[in-house]
Design an enzyme around this catalytic site. Structure first.
Site, mmCIF file in Angstrom:
data_model
loop_
_atom_site.group_PDB
_atom_site.id
_atom_site.type_symbol
_atom_site.label_atom_id
_atom_site.label_comp_id
_atom_site.label_asym_id
_atom_site.label_seq_id
_atom_site.Cartn_x
_atom_site.Cartn_y
_atom_site.Cartn_z
ATOM 1 C CB CYS A 15 6.169 5.701 -0.076
ATOM 2 S SG CYS A 15 5.753 3.991 0.331
ATOM 3 C CG ASN A 18 7.183 0.705 4.604
ATOM 4 O OD1 ASN A 18 7.397 0.027 5.594
ATOM 5 N ND2 ASN A 18 8.127 0.944 3.722
ATOM 6 C CB CYS A 20 4.267 0.841 -3.768
ATOM 7 S SG CYS A 20 2.692 -0.013 -3.955
ATOM 8 N NE ARG A 21 5.027 6.098 -3.667
ATOM 9 C CZ ARG A 21 4.510 7.277 -3.330
ATOM 10 N NH1 ARG A 21 4.806 8.351 -4.028
ATOM 11 N NH2 ARG A 21 3.698 7.376 -2.298
ATOM 12 C CB SER A 22 9.325 3.650 1.232
ATOM 13 O OG SER A 22 8.229 2.986 1.809
ATOM 14 C CG ASP A 133 1.116 5.382 -4.387
ATOM 15 O OD1 ASP A 133 1.443 4.227 -4.743
ATOM 16 O OD2 ASP A 133 0.502 5.613 -3.334
#
Length: 161
Positions: A15, A18, A20-22, A133
């Protein structure tokens, strides 16, 4: 990064920063392979395109929402490097901007083929074309990102067999 053996499939989630999402995808995938007894088949990691958060723990909101679902989201942020193309079998990005940036950095077609969108693996949320995001959003945005990530991880694992 986890120690690997040559038979492992290596997956990197990407993401923007690095945090939140990943790292959430990393934790969701890790838990899924543990529950399926497949940890020896996979090596998983996550990274961000930018270097703003290198060394930091994930966003506290993502950690909290993940914890409610039983995930330990505690990966320290690192930045994606071109060497990752050589090491990983799949590079799974969270949105189209991530895709364009990482795809553009690939040196050849073999590297470009490794770059996949998380949305390519959605089975429940087929209307979604990315994992948005949640950083500037609310708790609901973090929950929605986790819903999409869980869907994508399940689809990815089902595809990998």
């Amino acid at each position: 990064m986890t120690t690997r053996n040559k038979a492992q499939t290596k997956i990197l989630f990407i993401c923007l920063g690095n945090i939140c999402r990943s790292p959430a995808a990393h934790a969701v995938f890790q838990k899924a392979i543990e529950e399926r007894g497949l940890t020896h088949h996979y090596m998983v990691d996550s990274a961000g395109i930018g270097d703003w958060h290198v060394g930091q723990l994930p966003d506290k909101r993502m950690m909290a929402q993940g914890k409610k679902r039983g995930y330990c989201i505690n990966h320290h942020a690192r930045q994606f490097t071109n060497d990752d193309f050589q090491y990983f079998d799949y590079i799974v990005v969270m949105d189209d901007d991530n895709y364009r940036i990482v795809h553009r950095r690939a040196k050849n077609e073999e590297e470009r083929k490794k770059v996949k969108r998380m949305a390519d693996f959605f089975t429940v949320h087929k209307e979604a074309n990315s994992v948005p995001d949640p950083y500037y959003g609310t708790t609901c945005d973090f929950d929605y990102a986790l819903d999409l990530i869980e869907d994508g991880v399940k689809g990815l694992l089902d595809k990998l067999g």
